[in-house]
Design a protein around this motif. Sequence first.
Motif, PDB file in Angstrom:
ATOM      1  N   ASP A 168      32.040  15.432  18.828  1.00  0.00           N
ATOM      2  CA  ASP A 168      33.390  15.289  19.379  1.00  0.00           C
ATOM      3  C   ASP A 168      34.272  14.604  18.342  1.00  0.00           C
ATOM      4  O   ASP A 168      34.562  13.415  18.415  1.00  0.00           O
ATOM      5  CB  ASP A 168      33.345  14.482  20.681  1.00  0.00           C
ATOM      6  CG  ASP A 168      34.720  14.373  21.351  1.00  0.00           C
ATOM      7  OD1 ASP A 168      35.664  15.050  20.891  1.00  0.00           O
ATOM      8  OD2 ASP A 168      34.834  13.603  22.314  1.00  0.00           O
ATOM      9  N   LEU A 169      34.678  15.397  17.367  1.00  0.00           N
ATOM     10  CA  LEU A 169      35.472  14.893  16.250  1.00  0.00           C
ATOM     11  C   LEU A 169      36.937  15.259  16.470  1.00  0.00           C
ATOM     12  O   LEU A 169      37.266  16.421  16.700  1.00  0.00           O
ATOM     13  CB  LEU A 169      34.962  15.497  14.944  1.00  0.00           C
ATOM     14  CG  LEU A 169      35.341  14.812  13.634  1.00  0.00           C
ATOM     15  CD1 LEU A 169      34.783  13.398  13.585  1.00  0.00           C
ATOM     16  CD2 LEU A 169      34.817  15.631  12.456  1.00  0.00           C
ATOM     17  N   ARG A 170      37.816  14.258  16.398  1.00  0.00           N
ATOM     18  CA  ARG A 170      39.230  14.480  16.691  1.00  0.00           C
ATOM     19  C   ARG A 170      40.102  13.957  15.549  1.00  0.00           C
ATOM     20  O   ARG A 170      39.795  12.942  14.936  1.00  0.00           O
ATOM     21  CB  ARG A 170      39.633  13.765  17.987  1.00  0.00           C
ATOM     22  CG  ARG A 170      38.725  14.058  19.183  1.00  0.00           C
ATOM     23  CD  ARG A 170      39.130  13.232  20.386  1.00  0.00           C
ATOM     24  NE  ARG A 170      38.124  13.291  21.445  1.00  0.00           N
ATOM     25  CZ  ARG A 170      38.203  12.595  22.583  1.00  0.00           C
ATOM     26  NH1 ARG A 170      39.249  11.803  22.806  1.00  0.00           N
ATOM     27  NH2 ARG A 170      37.231  12.702  23.480  1.00  0.00           N
ATOM     28  N   LEU A 171      41.180  14.673  15.300  1.00  0.00           N
ATOM     29  CA  LEU A 171      42.179  14.212  14.341  1.00  0.00           C
ATOM     30  C   LEU A 171      43.213  13.399  15.120  1.00  0.00           C
ATOM     31  O   LEU A 171      43.857  13.909  16.036  1.00  0.00           O
ATOM     32  CB  LEU A 171      42.837  15.392  13.638  1.00  0.00           C
ATOM     33  CG  LEU A 171      43.830  15.031  12.514  1.00  0.00           C
ATOM     34  CD1 LEU A 171      43.098  14.331  11.365  1.00  0.00           C
ATOM     35  CD2 LEU A 171      44.550  16.271  12.013  1.00  0.00           C
ATOM     36  N   GLU A 172      43.346  12.132  14.769  1.00  0.00           N
ATOM     37  CA  GLU A 172      44.223  11.225  15.509  1.00  0.00           C
ATOM     38  C   GLU A 172      45.168  10.488  14.566  1.00  0.00           C
ATOM     39  O   GLU A 172      44.949  10.435  13.351  1.00  0.00           O
ATOM     40  CB  GLU A 172      43.385  10.191  16.271  1.00  0.00           C
ATOM     41  CG  GLU A 172      42.471  10.786  17.324  1.00  0.00           C
ATOM     42  CD  GLU A 172      41.674   9.723  18.066  1.00  0.00           C
ATOM     43  OE1 GLU A 172      41.010  10.085  19.055  1.00  0.00           O
ATOM     44  OE2 GLU A 172      41.703   8.544  17.654  1.00  0.00           O
ATOM     45  N   GLN A 173      46.180   9.918  15.157  1.00  0.00           N
ATOM     46  CA  GLN A 173      47.087   9.059  14.404  1.00  0.00           C
ATOM     47  C   GLN A 173      46.727   7.603  14.677  1.00  0.00           C
ATOM     48  O   GLN A 173      46.431   7.222  15.810  1.00  0.00           O
ATOM     49  CB  GLN A 173      48.541   9.318  14.795  1.00  0.00           C
ATOM     50  CG  GLN A 173      49.091  10.636  14.264  1.00  0.00           C
ATOM     51  CD  GLN A 173      50.591  10.735  14.427  1.00  0.00           C
ATOM     52  OE1 GLN A 173      51.189  10.100  15.290  1.00  0.00           O
ATOM     53  NE2 GLN A 173      51.221  11.533  13.572  1.00  0.00           N
ATOM     54  N   ARG A 174      46.718   6.835  13.605  1.00  0.00           N
ATOM     55  CA  ARG A 174      46.487   5.396  13.704  1.00  0.00           C
ATOM     56  C   ARG A 174      47.581   4.666  12.947  1.00  0.00           C
ATOM     57  O   ARG A 174      48.313   5.264  12.169  1.00  0.00           O
ATOM     58  CB  ARG A 174      45.114   5.021  13.116  1.00  0.00           C
ATOM     59  CG  ARG A 174      43.939   5.409  13.990  1.00  0.00           C
ATOM     60  CD  ARG A 174      42.630   4.990  13.349  1.00  0.00           C
ATOM     61  NE  ARG A 174      41.510   5.145  14.281  1.00  0.00           N
ATOM     62  CZ  ARG A 174      40.248   4.900  13.974  1.00  0.00           C
ATOM     63  NH1 ARG A 174      39.932   4.490  12.746  1.00  0.00           N
ATOM     64  NH2 ARG A 174      39.285   5.062  14.872  1.00  0.00           N
ATOM     65  N   HIS A 175      47.645   3.384  13.200  1.00  0.00           N
ATOM     66  CA  HIS A 175      48.597   2.550  12.484  1.00  0.00           C
ATOM     67  C   HIS A 175      47.873   1.742  11.424  1.00  0.00           C
ATOM     68  O   HIS A 175      46.736   1.311  11.631  1.00  0.00           O
ATOM     69  CB  HIS A 175      49.315   1.602  13.446  1.00  0.00           C
ATOM     70  CG  HIS A 175      50.182   2.297  14.451  1.00  0.00           C
ATOM     71  ND1 HIS A 175      51.365   2.913  14.116  1.00  0.00           N
ATOM     72  CD2 HIS A 175      50.013   2.494  15.775  1.00  0.00           C
ATOM     73  CE1 HIS A 175      51.896   3.452  15.207  1.00  0.00           C
ATOM     74  NE2 HIS A 175      51.090   3.220  16.226  1.00  0.00           N
ATOM     75  N   ILE A 176      48.539   1.550  10.311  1.00  0.00           N
ATOM     76  CA  ILE A 176      47.985   0.717   9.253  1.00  0.00           C
ATOM     77  C   ILE A 176      49.065  -0.254   8.795  1.00  0.00           C
ATOM     78  O   ILE A 176      50.227   0.134   8.602  1.00  0.00           O
ATOM     79  CB  ILE A 176      47.467   1.573   8.080  1.00  0.00           C
ATOM     80  CG1 ILE A 176      46.771   0.697   7.041  1.00  0.00           C
ATOM     81  CG2 ILE A 176      48.558   2.409   7.446  1.00  0.00           C
ATOM     82  CD1 ILE A 176      46.014   1.477   5.973  1.00  0.00           C
ATOM     83  N   GLN A 177      48.697  -1.502   8.682  1.00  0.00           N
ATOM     84  CA  GLN A 177      49.624  -2.511   8.204  1.00  0.00           C
ATOM     85  C   GLN A 177      49.649  -2.543   6.684  1.00  0.00           C
ATOM     86  O   GLN A 177      48.823  -1.923   6.014  1.00  0.00           O
ATOM     87  CB  GLN A 177      49.222  -3.881   8.753  1.00  0.00           C
ATOM     88  CG  GLN A 177      49.359  -4.010  10.275  1.00  0.00           C
ATOM     89  CD  GLN A 177      48.856  -5.350  10.759  1.00  0.00           C
ATOM     90  OE1 GLN A 177      47.720  -5.727  10.495  1.00  0.00           O
ATOM     91  NE2 GLN A 177      49.712  -6.076  11.461  1.00  0.00           N
ATOM     92  N   GLU A 178      50.580  -3.297   6.152  1.00  0.00           N
ATOM     93  CA  GLU A 178      50.580  -3.511   4.715  1.00  0.00           C
ATOM     94  C   GLU A 178      49.320  -4.287   4.336  1.00  0.00           C
ATOM     95  O   GLU A 178      48.769  -5.022   5.150  1.00  0.00           O
ATOM     96  CB  GLU A 178      51.836  -4.282   4.296  1.00  0.00           C
ATOM     97  CG  GLU A 178      53.126  -3.495   4.501  1.00  0.00           C
ATOM     98  CD  GLU A 178      54.347  -4.282   4.059  1.00  0.00           C
ATOM     99  OE1 GLU A 178      54.218  -5.518   3.901  1.00  0.00           O
ATOM    100  OE2 GLU A 178      55.416  -3.683   3.876  1.00  0.00           O
ATOM    101  N   PRO A 179      48.829  -4.104   3.100  1.00  0.00           N
ATOM    102  CA  PRO A 179      47.596  -4.808   2.722  1.00  0.00           C
ATOM    103  C   PRO A 179      47.760  -6.323   2.815  1.00  0.00           C
ATOM    104  O   PRO A 179      48.797  -6.872   2.475  1.00  0.00           O
ATOM    105  CB  PRO A 179      47.356  -4.352   1.280  1.00  0.00           C
ATOM    106  CG  PRO A 179      48.685  -3.848   0.797  1.00  0.00           C
ATOM    107  CD  PRO A 179      49.365  -3.292   1.997  1.00  0.00           C
ATOM    108  N   GLY A 180      46.706  -6.968   3.314  1.00  0.00           N
ATOM    109  CA  GLY A 180      46.738  -8.409   3.469  1.00  0.00           C
ATOM    110  C   GLY A 180      46.353  -9.127   2.189  1.00  0.00           C
ATOM    111  O   GLY A 180      46.215  -8.524   1.122  1.00  0.00           O
ATOM    112  N   ILE A 181      46.158 -10.419   2.297  1.00  0.00           N
ATOM    113  CA  ILE A 181      45.790 -11.229   1.139  1.00  0.00           C
ATOM    114  C   ILE A 181      44.476 -10.708   0.534  1.00  0.00           C
ATOM    115  O   ILE A 181      43.488 -10.525   1.231  1.00  0.00           O
ATOM    116  CB  ILE A 181      45.638 -12.709   1.546  1.00  0.00           C
ATOM    117  CG1 ILE A 181      46.992 -13.279   1.986  1.00  0.00           C
ATOM    118  CG2 ILE A 181      45.054 -13.541   0.399  1.00  0.00           C
ATOM    119  CD1 ILE A 181      46.909 -14.684   2.541  1.00  0.00           C
TER     120      ILE A 181
END
Length: 435
Positions: free
Chosen positions: A33-46
């Motif tokens: 059950d493999l799905r293409l989804e949208q996720r959120h990514i923040q700017e890189p941290g320290i």
Amino acid sequence: MAPSATGDSAPMHIPAMSKASTINASVLHGPRDLRLEQRHIQEPGIGELQVAIKTTGICGSDVSYYKKFANGDLCACQPLSLGHESSGTVVAIGPHVTGFNVGDRVALEVGIPCGQCGICRQGRYNLCKKMRFRSSAKSFPHFQGTLQDRINHPATWCHKLPENISFDAAALLEPLSVALHAVNRATPTPGSSALVLGAGAVGLLTAAMARQSGCSTVTIADVDQGRVNFAIAKGFATHGYVVPKQLHTSSSCSSLYNSSNSGTSTPCEGVMTPASTISFQSSLDTAKTLAAEMLAEANDSSPLIDDEGDGVDITFECTGKEVCMHTALYATKAGGKVIMVGMGTPIQTLPMSVAHLREIDILGIFRYANTYATGIKLLCARNRPTRGGYVLPNLDEMVTHRFKGLDNAKGAFELASRTVDDDGNLVLKVVIEAE
């Protein structure tokens, strides 16, 4: 040291004020059950880099999760992005990171240890109890894999690449690291003889690293004729042995299947007889026969066996199966070593007296440590022969099939579980590349 990007853990709510962008991710929700989804990514941290993933190789453990939503005893309990053999390009740099620029090409070492415990301080960070490894269900929340458009990853575990190493070859630095670690544990002396059981990606690379370290004779064995032929034709091994059909379709000899990377294995389906129907003695007899035939095959043209006919100096067992461990013990000479590379059958019954009375050292390996820099140097110097005249094969040629884009991931996983494609061509390493 754990990455802070929400794309690196289970999907979660992003506060409206935080700086985040949307990415695509290939996410497994259950068996197949493999799905293409949208996720959120923040700017890189320290201490982090944001890396746009260019190539991800499919490993046997990834295939296991894809088919069963589990890998051995590790069962996924939340959606999981797979992939851990990866390379990419730096697109953003977090605070306090030095030595990197946007546009740098990098290979990702995806296991993140704590860096503080005693085992980490000893340099054996692959054994850290707090290790978080991408695409593994061992830690919770699961540490998400690299089948995403971008990920945030600690700069410490990003390795800069020279221009003459392709993204595909850079992704193969991960299984190459397994092979390097195995050979480092074996410490072969120049002129040693070696046997490699399993001709998948890790088995092939282990054979190549054994040759590179000075082993004069390296025999590779597998049930698949195509993979053994590839190993010999491309120079990964000096000799090859194909397990006869009448053996690998009966009893547990079918266990001599293709090794995967990262210390895991993927069986060839349709040839296995339940172990409960096979007596232990029958398995031992089979292993003795296999060991003798493998040694005899190579000894026709090279002194693989010593003067007493005892066997090889080192056997690398790259399948993780019980009968293969039996074979490894019988094929190794007195005072030699068996290196357990593949992770498969968790509980095994072994003829320990064979090792005990002949002082055969049995050494285990788990993933790798301190190998990426060496792997990159080897790839840079690929066309330069070693002192023994050995030239490392072109790792790009190990990639037999390429799929463009995360939306084609399902087809890539289906093909990666096979040994030949619909046209009868060898399937060895399947990669998913960015569009």
